[in-house]
Design a protein around this motif. Structure first.
Motif, PDB file in Angstrom:
ATOM      1  N   ASP A  22       0.828  -1.215   0.000  1.00 37.18           N
ATOM      2  CA  ASP A  22       0.000   0.000   0.000  1.00 37.18           C
ATOM      3  C   ASP A  22       0.860   1.261   0.000  1.00 37.18           C
ATOM      4  O   ASP A  22       0.579   2.220  -0.719  1.00 37.18           O
ATOM      5  CB  ASP A  22      -0.939   0.028   1.214  1.00 37.18           C
ATOM      6  N   GLU A  23       1.900   1.247   0.806  1.00 36.23           N
ATOM      7  CA  GLU A  23       2.805   2.386   0.882  1.00 36.23           C
ATOM      8  C   GLU A  23       3.576   2.547  -0.429  1.00 36.23           C
ATOM      9  O   GLU A  23       3.741   3.663  -0.929  1.00 36.23           O
ATOM     10  CB  GLU A  23       3.776   2.188   2.051  1.00 36.23           C
ATOM     11  N   ALA A  24       4.046   1.448  -0.984  1.00 38.80           N
ATOM     12  CA  ALA A  24       4.786   1.494  -2.246  1.00 38.80           C
ATOM     13  C   ALA A  24       3.907   2.030  -3.377  1.00 38.80           C
ATOM     14  O   ALA A  24       4.353   2.855  -4.186  1.00 38.80           O
ATOM     15  CB  ALA A  24       5.313   0.109  -2.602  1.00 38.80           C
ATOM     16  N   VAL A  28       4.852   5.376  -5.469  1.00 39.84           N
ATOM     17  CA  VAL A  28       5.026   5.358  -6.925  1.00 39.84           C
ATOM     18  C   VAL A  28       4.133   6.424  -7.557  1.00 39.84           C
ATOM     19  O   VAL A  28       4.575   7.218  -8.395  1.00 39.84           O
ATOM     20  CB  VAL A  28       4.721   3.959  -7.500  1.00 39.84           C
ATOM     21  N   ALA A  29       2.872   6.457  -7.150  1.00 43.07           N
ATOM     22  CA  ALA A  29       1.941   7.440  -7.696  1.00 43.07           C
ATOM     23  C   ALA A  29       2.398   8.864  -7.392  1.00 43.07           C
ATOM     24  O   ALA A  29       2.371   9.739  -8.268  1.00 43.07           O
ATOM     25  CB  ALA A  29       0.533   7.199  -7.159  1.00 43.07           C
ATOM     26  N   GLU A  30       2.829   9.104  -6.163  1.00 45.50           N
ATOM     27  CA  GLU A  30       3.301  10.442  -5.786  1.00 45.50           C
ATOM     28  C   GLU A  30       4.503  10.856  -6.617  1.00 45.50           C
ATOM     29  O   GLU A  30       4.593  11.999  -7.069  1.00 45.50           O
ATOM     30  CB  GLU A  30       3.653  10.486  -4.301  1.00 45.50           C
ATOM     31  N   HIS A  31       5.432   9.940  -6.812  1.00 45.36           N
ATOM     32  CA  HIS A  31       6.618  10.256  -7.609  1.00 45.36           C
ATOM     33  C   HIS A  31       6.219  10.643  -9.033  1.00 45.36           C
ATOM     34  O   HIS A  31       6.694  11.651  -9.573  1.00 45.36           O
ATOM     35  CB  HIS A  31       7.579   9.067  -7.637  1.00 45.36           C
ATOM     36  N   PRO A  38       2.272  16.147 -17.561  1.00 43.53           N
ATOM     37  CA  PRO A  38       0.973  15.554 -17.906  1.00 43.53           C
ATOM     38  C   PRO A  38       1.014  14.707 -19.175  1.00 43.53           C
ATOM     39  O   PRO A  38       0.376  13.656 -19.242  1.00 43.53           O
ATOM     40  CB  PRO A  38       0.061  16.764 -18.078  1.00 43.53           C
ATOM     41  N   SER A  39       1.797  15.126 -20.153  1.00 44.98           N
ATOM     42  CA  SER A  39       1.887  14.354 -21.395  1.00 44.98           C
ATOM     43  C   SER A  39       2.538  12.990 -21.160  1.00 44.98           C
ATOM     44  O   SER A  39       2.153  11.994 -21.780  1.00 44.98           O
ATOM     45  CB  SER A  39       2.674  15.126 -22.455  1.00 44.98           C
ATOM     46  N   MET A  40       3.494  12.930 -20.245  1.00 43.08           N
ATOM     47  CA  MET A  40       4.129  11.650 -19.918  1.00 43.08           C
ATOM     48  C   MET A  40       3.156  10.744 -19.175  1.00 43.08           C
ATOM     49  O   MET A  40       3.117   9.539 -19.419  1.00 43.08           O
ATOM     50  CB  MET A  40       5.379  11.869 -19.062  1.00 43.08           C
ATOM     51  N   ARG A  41       2.363  11.328 -18.272  1.00 44.61           N
ATOM     52  CA  ARG A  41       1.375  10.536 -17.547  1.00 44.61           C
ATOM     53  C   ARG A  41       0.316   9.992 -18.498  1.00 44.61           C
ATOM     54  O   ARG A  41      -0.101   8.838 -18.384  1.00 44.61           O
ATOM     55  CB  ARG A  41       0.743  11.365 -16.426  1.00 44.61           C
ATOM     56  N   GLN A  42      -0.085  10.813 -19.454  1.00 40.91           N
ATOM     57  CA  GLN A  42      -1.048  10.344 -20.450  1.00 40.91           C
ATOM     58  C   GLN A  42      -0.463   9.191 -21.246  1.00 40.91           C
ATOM     59  O   GLN A  42      -1.114   8.172 -21.466  1.00 40.91           O
ATOM     60  CB  GLN A  42      -1.443  11.479 -21.395  1.00 40.91           C
ATOM     61  N   LEU A  64      -4.615   4.152 -10.298  1.00 41.01           N
ATOM     62  CA  LEU A  64      -5.798   4.814  -9.731  1.00 41.01           C
ATOM     63  C   LEU A  64      -5.445   6.096  -8.989  1.00 41.01           C
ATOM     64  O   LEU A  64      -6.299   6.939  -8.778  1.00 41.01           O
ATOM     65  CB  LEU A  64      -6.539   3.867  -8.783  1.00 41.01           C
ATOM     66  N   GLN A  65      -4.184   6.242  -8.602  1.00 42.92           N
ATOM     67  CA  GLN A  65      -3.760   7.415  -7.843  1.00 42.92           C
ATOM     68  C   GLN A  65      -2.955   8.400  -8.686  1.00 42.92           C
ATOM     69  O   GLN A  65      -2.514   9.425  -8.164  1.00 42.92           O
ATOM     70  CB  GLN A  65      -2.930   6.968  -6.636  1.00 42.92           C
ATOM     71  N   ILE A  66      -2.750   8.076  -9.938  1.00 40.77           N
ATOM     72  CA  ILE A  66      -1.971   8.960 -10.810  1.00 40.77           C
ATOM     73  C   ILE A  66      -2.910   9.941 -11.491  1.00 40.77           C
ATOM     74  O   ILE A  66      -3.938   9.556 -12.041  1.00 40.77           O
ATOM     75  CB  ILE A  66      -1.155   8.140 -11.823  1.00 40.77           C
TER      76      ILE A  66
END
Length: 86
Positions: A22-24, A28-31, A38-42, A64-66
Motif C-alpha cells: 500500500d505504501e509502495a 510510486v503514484a506520488e513520484h 501531464p503528457s508523460m502521464r497520459q 488509480l492514484q496517478i
C-alpha cells in the motif's frame, strides 16, 4: 511501444518494492504525479492499456492514484462501475 517510458516507470516501481504494498503504491503514484509532465502521464496510461504485461505490478496498482486530467480510462471505468459518476 515507448520502451524508455516503460523502463522509467518500472525503475520507479522497482525502487519502491521493498516497502509494504500500500505504501509502495502510494509512493510510486506520488513520484509520477510530482515529477512527470501531464503528457508523460497520459502516455503511461496509453502504454499500460496497450501493453499491461510489460509493467511492474506496482505500476498497475498505482494508476488509480496517478493524476491525468486529459486521460485516465481506469478511473473512469471504476467511477462508472461503482456509480459515483465521477
Amino acid at each position: 511501444m515507448d520502451n524508455h517510458l516503460i523502463h522509467m516507470a518500472n525503475d520507479i516501481a522497482t525502487f519502491h518494492q521493498s516497502y509494504p504494498e500500500d505504501e509502495a503504491t502510494q509512493m510510486v503514484a506520488e513520484h509520477i504525479n510530482k515529477n512527470w509532465a501531464p503528457s508523460m502521464r497520459q502516455k503511461l496510461f496509453e502504454e499500460f492499456h496497450d501493453h499491461p504485461t510489460v509493467f511492474n505490478n506496482l505500476i498497475g496498482k498505482s494508476l488509480l492514484q496517478i493524476n491525468c486530467e486529459k486521460y485516465n480510462p481506469i478511473k473512469t471505468r471504476f467511477r462508472e462501475k461503482d456509480g459515483t459518476g465521477g
